[in-house]
Structure formats: C-alpha cells, structure tokens
Design an enzyme around this catalytic site. Structure first.
Site, PDB file in Angstrom:
ATOM      1  CG  HIS A 141      18.521  19.266  69.224  1.00  0.00           C
ATOM      2  ND1 HIS A 141      17.676  19.243  68.134  1.00  0.00           N
ATOM      3  CD2 HIS A 141      18.801  17.962  69.512  1.00  0.00           C
ATOM      4  CE1 HIS A 141      17.446  17.995  67.778  1.00  0.00           C
ATOM      5  NE2 HIS A 141      18.122  17.186  68.594  1.00  0.00           N
ATOM      6  CB  CYS A 183      15.432  24.589  66.000  1.00  0.00           C
ATOM      7  SG  CYS A 183      15.114  23.226  64.871  1.00  0.00           S
TER       8      CYS A 183
END
Length: 242
Positions: A141, A183
C-alpha cells in the site's frame, strides 16, 4: 593591621558587572553563545573512465533485484486491507528478473525496521559482490510520497537515498531501477470497459464479423476495465521534493 580591606581590581574578570543593591556584589555578564558555523561537506571523489562516461550504454553483465512483498498490515491509525493476489505478482517479477540473469531476494511482510536492516545487509553484500545493475521492487500500500511497511510508513525519498551514490558506493555509476506497485493517492483510476479477444486467435487473421458474434455471446464477466493509464510508461525526472 587596618580594619579596612583592599580589592585588587585586576583580579575581576572583564565580563563581570556590578548589580546595584545586590549584596553578593558582581555577577557575570550574559554572553551570547557563539553561532555555530556550518562546515561545508567536501564532495565525494570517485573514479570513472572517460570511455565509461562517454558511453551511451551501461555494461550490464550482472544484476540484483530486491522484491519486497507486503500483503498484511497493522499500522496504527490506518485501515489497510490485505493485498490479496500480491504473491502472484511477487513470484512473476522474481521469475522475470531471474530469466534475464539477475539474482533476486524476495522478502514478505517486513516491518519498517526489518526492511531497513535488509537494505543495510544488502549494501554490505554489494561491497564484496558488486553488480552492474540494481533493482528494487516494492509491492505494498502507498501514498503519493511513499509506501507502507507492515507497521509504519516509509518515504520514497528515504528509500531512494539509501541506495544513492553517497550512501551506497558500490552502486555509483550503476543503473538503479525502483519499481513501486502501490496506490499513490485515494482517487480511483478511470477507464473504459472492453471485451477480451480470444488469445489463441492472431489479430491479423481475426474476422471482424465472427469476433463481434463471439463477443455478443460472451457472459458479462468477461468484460474488463482498461485503465486510462494503460500503454503509458511513467518516468519521473526527480524524486518528490526535488
């Protein structure tokens, strides 16, 4: 002997002043601390041949890739779900680099401290066994400015700085590739819906009429979403903040 005493003024330091009404007499004058002058850091000296400097190509005969695969997280103040399917990406990347002659090290679910310890160990390893190219692949992440270890956030610039010319001499003048699969924000990528072509049928012999008939008969689950960023190569000329 007289009851009066004399005071030798030559024994009084120049930085002492009298305070009116103070029975203790003179007190030290407050002298401001000297402002430290920054010492310039001399540039690092390194050697490279003119032929290497003028060459348009890197001489790559060996390489090392580090693959960090984080899939489960416990970060205070953050709700980060498990990254299902990331093991497939990690295995594929390791295999591809291995096929082109790179050695690889794959680590899964590392804390921030364990990640930094791994990096430092690899840097020591590179002193004894140098390589012509270095790659770092992080599957995790992330945000615009960095990625997550399993327990804390790590800034991209700190990761890059770990392996720069100053902090990692064995990689001076060597290509360094950093691939981050994460992301970089909270906005969802837009795209278009497309149908899948039959992978066993070459485009040059595909019949348009037959294709549309085949496509219309497919279940809806075969339609995929193609990101708008597909078919682009994103390259950044500078790290964040630079």
């Amino acid at each position: 002997m007289s009851g009066k005493s004399s005071l030798d003024a030559s024994l009084i330091p120049a930085d002492w002043v009298g305070q009116p009404g103070d029975p203790r007499g003179q007190r030290p004058r407050q002298v401001p601390a000297p402002v430290p002058v920054p010492v310039p850091v001399p540039p690092i000296s390194a050697v490279i041949t003119k032929a290497e400097f003028d060459s348009k190509y890197y001489q790559i005969k060996s390489g090392l890739v580090l693959v960090l695969n984080n899939k489960e997280f416990l970060v205070e103040g953050e709700e980060l779900g498990d990254r299902t399917g990331t093991d497939i990406d990690a295995s594929t990347i390791s295999q591809r680099f291995s096929e082109i002659g790179f050695e690889y090290e794959l680590e899964t679910d590392l804390t921030k401290s364990a990640t930094l310890e791994w990096f430092e160990r690899v840097k020591r390893q590179l002193i004894k066994k140098p390589v012509d190219c270095f790659a770092l692949v992080i599957l995790s992440h992330g945000t615009e400015n960095g990625v997550y270890a399993t327990d804390h956030f790590m800034r991209t610039e700190d990761i890059v700085e770990t392996f720069n010319a100053t902090n990692c001499p064995p990689l001076r003048f060597k290509p360094k590739i950093v691939i981050i699969q994460s992301c970089r924000g909270t906005t969802l990528s837009r795209g278009i819906n497309v149908g899948l072509l039959d992978p066993n049928q070459a485009d040059t012999i595909a019949d348009t009429t037959e294709y549309h008939q085949w496509l219309m008969g497919l279940p809806a689950t075969v339609t995929i979403r193609l990101p708008n960023e597909a078919d682009f190569l994103f390259a950044y000329a500078a790290v964040p903040g630079m």
